[in-house]
Design a protein around this motif. Structure first.
Motif, PDB file in Angstrom:
ATOM      1  N   LEU A  34       8.003 -42.325  16.006  1.00  0.00           N
ATOM      2  CA  LEU A  34       6.657 -41.901  15.622  1.00  0.00           C
ATOM      3  C   LEU A  34       5.885 -43.034  14.947  1.00  0.00           C
ATOM      4  O   LEU A  34       4.688 -43.205  15.190  1.00  0.00           O
ATOM      5  CB  LEU A  34       6.737 -40.677  14.698  1.00  0.00           C
ATOM      6  CG  LEU A  34       7.281 -39.402  15.344  1.00  0.00           C
ATOM      7  CD1 LEU A  34       7.516 -38.330  14.291  1.00  0.00           C
ATOM      8  CD2 LEU A  34       6.359 -38.905  16.438  1.00  0.00           C
ATOM      9  N   THR A  35       6.576 -43.817  14.136  1.00  0.00           N
ATOM     10  CA  THR A  35       5.925 -44.952  13.479  1.00  0.00           C
ATOM     11  C   THR A  35       5.517 -46.002  14.507  1.00  0.00           C
ATOM     12  O   THR A  35       4.413 -46.551  14.442  1.00  0.00           O
ATOM     13  CB  THR A  35       6.859 -45.570  12.413  1.00  0.00           C
ATOM     14  OG1 THR A  35       7.177 -44.563  11.451  1.00  0.00           O
ATOM     15  CG2 THR A  35       6.209 -46.750  11.715  1.00  0.00           C
ATOM     16  N   PHE A  36       6.393 -46.246  15.484  1.00  0.00           N
ATOM     17  CA  PHE A  36       6.051 -47.210  16.531  1.00  0.00           C
ATOM     18  C   PHE A  36       4.848 -46.723  17.338  1.00  0.00           C
ATOM     19  O   PHE A  36       3.950 -47.502  17.653  1.00  0.00           O
ATOM     20  CB  PHE A  36       7.247 -47.463  17.453  1.00  0.00           C
ATOM     21  CG  PHE A  36       6.972 -48.519  18.477  1.00  0.00           C
ATOM     22  CD1 PHE A  36       7.115 -49.861  18.151  1.00  0.00           C
ATOM     23  CD2 PHE A  36       6.568 -48.185  19.757  1.00  0.00           C
ATOM     24  CE1 PHE A  36       6.845 -50.850  19.081  1.00  0.00           C
ATOM     25  CE2 PHE A  36       6.293 -49.165  20.697  1.00  0.00           C
ATOM     26  CZ  PHE A  36       6.440 -50.498  20.358  1.00  0.00           C
ATOM     27  N   MET A  37       4.808 -45.435  17.652  1.00  0.00           N
ATOM     28  CA  MET A  37       3.668 -44.881  18.383  1.00  0.00           C
ATOM     29  C   MET A  37       2.382 -45.063  17.584  1.00  0.00           C
ATOM     30  O   MET A  37       1.340 -45.414  18.139  1.00  0.00           O
ATOM     31  CB  MET A  37       3.892 -43.394  18.680  1.00  0.00           C
ATOM     32  CG  MET A  37       4.939 -43.140  19.732  1.00  0.00           C
ATOM     33  SD  MET A  37       5.281 -41.386  19.945  1.00  0.00           S
ATOM     34  CE  MET A  37       3.696 -40.812  20.562  1.00  0.00           C
ATOM     35  N   GLN A  38       2.462 -44.856  16.281  1.00  0.00           N
ATOM     36  CA  GLN A  38       1.299 -45.036  15.426  1.00  0.00           C
ATOM     37  C   GLN A  38       0.866 -46.504  15.420  1.00  0.00           C
ATOM     38  O   GLN A  38      -0.330 -46.802  15.463  1.00  0.00           O
ATOM     39  CB  GLN A  38       1.641 -44.566  14.012  1.00  0.00           C
ATOM     40  CG  GLN A  38       0.465 -44.369  13.110  1.00  0.00           C
ATOM     41  CD  GLN A  38       0.863 -43.638  11.832  1.00  0.00           C
ATOM     42  OE1 GLN A  38       2.023 -43.342  11.581  1.00  0.00           O
ATOM     43  NE2 GLN A  38      -0.123 -43.351  11.012  1.00  0.00           N
ATOM     44  N   VAL A  84      12.205 -46.966  23.440  1.00  0.00           N
ATOM     45  CA  VAL A  84      10.877 -46.349  23.343  1.00  0.00           C
ATOM     46  C   VAL A  84      10.221 -46.317  24.717  1.00  0.00           C
ATOM     47  O   VAL A  84       9.643 -45.300  25.118  1.00  0.00           O
ATOM     48  CB  VAL A  84       9.976 -47.101  22.332  1.00  0.00           C
ATOM     49  CG1 VAL A  84       8.536 -46.628  22.437  1.00  0.00           C
ATOM     50  CG2 VAL A  84      10.486 -46.918  20.918  1.00  0.00           C
ATOM     51  N   LEU A  85      10.314 -47.414  25.454  1.00  0.00           N
ATOM     52  CA  LEU A  85       9.689 -47.473  26.771  1.00  0.00           C
ATOM     53  C   LEU A  85      10.314 -46.461  27.727  1.00  0.00           C
ATOM     54  O   LEU A  85       9.631 -45.926  28.603  1.00  0.00           O
ATOM     55  CB  LEU A  85       9.776 -48.886  27.340  1.00  0.00           C
ATOM     56  CG  LEU A  85       9.011 -49.951  26.537  1.00  0.00           C
ATOM     57  CD1 LEU A  85       9.201 -51.325  27.173  1.00  0.00           C
ATOM     58  CD2 LEU A  85       7.545 -49.602  26.408  1.00  0.00           C
ATOM     59  N   LEU A 109       6.473 -42.571  26.285  1.00  0.00           N
ATOM     60  CA  LEU A 109       5.429 -42.235  25.331  1.00  0.00           C
ATOM     61  C   LEU A 109       4.527 -43.431  25.072  1.00  0.00           C
ATOM     62  O   LEU A 109       3.394 -43.283  24.626  1.00  0.00           O
ATOM     63  CB  LEU A 109       6.046 -41.751  24.015  1.00  0.00           C
ATOM     64  CG  LEU A 109       6.826 -40.444  24.103  1.00  0.00           C
ATOM     65  CD1 LEU A 109       7.557 -40.170  22.799  1.00  0.00           C
ATOM     66  CD2 LEU A 109       5.887 -39.291  24.450  1.00  0.00           C
ATOM     67  N   VAL A 110       5.068 -44.619  25.340  1.00  0.00           N
ATOM     68  CA  VAL A 110       4.322 -45.864  25.196  1.00  0.00           C
ATOM     69  C   VAL A 110       4.545 -46.675  26.460  1.00  0.00           C
ATOM     70  O   VAL A 110       5.665 -46.753  26.965  1.00  0.00           O
ATOM     71  CB  VAL A 110       4.811 -46.677  23.964  1.00  0.00           C
ATOM     72  CG1 VAL A 110       4.093 -48.005  23.869  1.00  0.00           C
ATOM     73  CG2 VAL A 110       4.640 -45.871  22.687  1.00  0.00           C
ATOM     74  N   ARG A 111       3.466 -47.253  26.965  1.00  0.00           N
ATOM     75  CA  ARG A 111       3.564 -48.193  28.084  1.00  0.00           C
ATOM     76  C   ARG A 111       3.285 -49.572  27.534  1.00  0.00           C
ATOM     77  O   ARG A 111       2.240 -49.795  26.908  1.00  0.00           O
ATOM     78  CB  ARG A 111       2.580 -47.852  29.177  1.00  0.00           C
ATOM     79  CG  ARG A 111       2.966 -46.600  29.923  1.00  0.00           C
ATOM     80  CD  ARG A 111       2.094 -46.412  31.123  1.00  0.00           C
ATOM     81  NE  ARG A 111       2.562 -45.240  31.837  1.00  0.00           N
ATOM     82  CZ  ARG A 111       1.824 -44.558  32.674  1.00  0.00           C
ATOM     83  NH1 ARG A 111       0.593 -44.938  32.918  1.00  0.00           N
ATOM     84  NH2 ARG A 111       2.312 -43.509  33.288  1.00  0.00           N
ATOM     85  N   ALA A 112       4.221 -50.470  27.767  1.00  0.00           N
ATOM     86  CA  ALA A 112       4.080 -51.812  27.201  1.00  0.00           C
ATOM     87  C   ALA A 112       5.005 -52.761  27.941  1.00  0.00           C
ATOM     88  O   ALA A 112       5.868 -52.345  28.706  1.00  0.00           O
ATOM     89  CB  ALA A 112       4.426 -51.790  25.719  1.00  0.00           C
ATOM     90  N   LYS A 113       4.786 -54.043  27.683  1.00  0.00           N
ATOM     91  CA  LYS A 113       5.665 -55.089  28.208  1.00  0.00           C
ATOM     92  C   LYS A 113       6.189 -55.884  27.029  1.00  0.00           C
ATOM     93  O   LYS A 113       5.466 -56.156  26.072  1.00  0.00           O
ATOM     94  CB  LYS A 113       4.904 -55.997  29.155  1.00  0.00           C
ATOM     95  CG  LYS A 113       4.455 -55.265  30.403  1.00  0.00           C
ATOM     96  CD  LYS A 113       3.998 -56.214  31.457  1.00  0.00           C
ATOM     97  CE  LYS A 113       3.464 -55.380  32.595  1.00  0.00           C
ATOM     98  NZ  LYS A 113       4.003 -55.655  33.840  1.00  0.00           N
ATOM     99  N   SER A 119      -0.761 -48.713  26.876  1.00  0.00           N
ATOM    100  CA  SER A 119      -1.218 -47.370  26.524  1.00  0.00           C
ATOM    101  C   SER A 119      -0.135 -46.653  25.723  1.00  0.00           C
ATOM    102  O   SER A 119       1.028 -47.033  25.765  1.00  0.00           O
ATOM    103  CB  SER A 119      -1.564 -46.554  27.774  1.00  0.00           C
ATOM    104  OG  SER A 119      -0.395 -46.267  28.512  1.00  0.00           O
ATOM    105  N   THR A 120      -0.563 -45.623  25.031  1.00  0.00           N
ATOM    106  CA  THR A 120       0.380 -44.817  24.252  1.00  0.00           C
ATOM    107  C   THR A 120      -0.115 -43.383  24.169  1.00  0.00           C
ATOM    108  O   THR A 120      -1.316 -43.129  24.238  1.00  0.00           O
ATOM    109  CB  THR A 120       0.565 -45.385  22.823  1.00  0.00           C
ATOM    110  OG1 THR A 120       1.552 -44.621  22.144  1.00  0.00           O
ATOM    111  CG2 THR A 120      -0.717 -45.360  22.039  1.00  0.00           C
ATOM    112  N   MET A 121       0.826 -42.488  24.060  1.00  0.00           N
ATOM    113  CA  MET A 121       0.474 -41.096  23.792  1.00  0.00           C
ATOM    114  C   MET A 121       0.081 -41.027  22.325  1.00  0.00           C
ATOM    115  O   MET A 121       0.612 -41.762  21.496  1.00  0.00           O
ATOM    116  CB  MET A 121       1.676 -40.175  24.031  1.00  0.00           C
ATOM    117  CG  MET A 121       2.180 -40.172  25.457  1.00  0.00           C
ATOM    118  SD  MET A 121       1.063 -39.359  26.574  1.00  0.00           S
ATOM    119  CE  MET A 121       1.464 -37.681  26.256  1.00  0.00           C
TER     120      MET A 121
END
Length: 157
Positions: A53-57, A88-89, A93-97, A109-111
C-alpha cells in the motif's frame, strides 16, 4: 459504524490501512502489539500489505522512484528492493519498469489506493471528454459520408 469506533485502537488500525504508510503501522504495532496479536492478525502479513500500500501511494505521486526511497520508506534491506518490486508488478496494481542500472522504478500507471471523491471527479471528467470526442468523430464521419454522397449524385453517368 466507523465513526462510532473513533478513538478506539481498531479505528486507528483501519485508518492506517486505508490511508497511511508503513511507518505509521510499525509505530502503531510497537504500542499496540497485544491488540494486533489478539485480533489474530499476522504482523508479517500486515507488514507485507502495508509495504504494498505504501508503494502504491508512492507510485501515485511519483513517476520515478529511486531504489533508495523504496528501501527507506518500505524498511527493506538493499538486496530485498528489486524482489519486492517484482512481487508488486506481479499483482498488476502498478505498471512499471525496473531500471537496474539507474537503480529506480519508472512508473507508468497505478491503481489508486482508495477511490474517493477526487477519483470519481476525474473519472467523470474523463468520460465527459470521451463522450464529447466521440460525438465530434460521429459528426465528422456523418459529414464526410454526406459530402461523398452529394458529390457522387452530382456526377452524370
Amino acid at each position: 459504524p466507523v465513526k462510532f469506533l473513533e478513538g478506539e485502537p481498531i479505528h486507528d488500525l483501519l485508518t492506517i490501512f486505508v490511508a497511511d504508510k508503513l511507518s505509521a503501522y510499525t509505530a502503531f504495532y510497537a504500542t499496540h502489539r497485544e491488540f494486533v496479536d489478539g485480533l489474530g492478525l499476522s504482523h508479517e502479513q500486515n507488514l507485507q500489505k502495508m509495504r504494498l500500500l505504501t508503494f502504491m501511494q508512492m507510485a501515485e505521486s511519483r513517476k520515478e522512484i529511486p531504489f533508495d526511497a523504496i528501501q527507506t520508506d518500505l524498511q527493506l534491506d538493499p538486496n530485498q528492493v528489486e524482489a519486492f518490486v517484482i512481487d508488486v508488478l506481479r499483482t498488476r496494481l502498478v505498471r512499471a519498469k525496473v531500471d537496474q542500472l539507474q537503480r529506480r522504478v519508472n512508473v507508468s500507471s497505478t491503481m489508486h489506493r482508495t477511490f474517493g471523491r477526487s477519483q470519481w471527479q476525474t473519472l467523470r471528467d474523463t468520460l465527459q471528454k470521451w463522450s464529447h470526442n466521440l460525438a465530434h468523430v460521429q459528426h465528422s464521419v456523418s459529414s464526410a459520408i454526406h459530402s461523398q454522397m452529394t458529390s457522387d449524385a452530382a456526377i452524370p453517368v
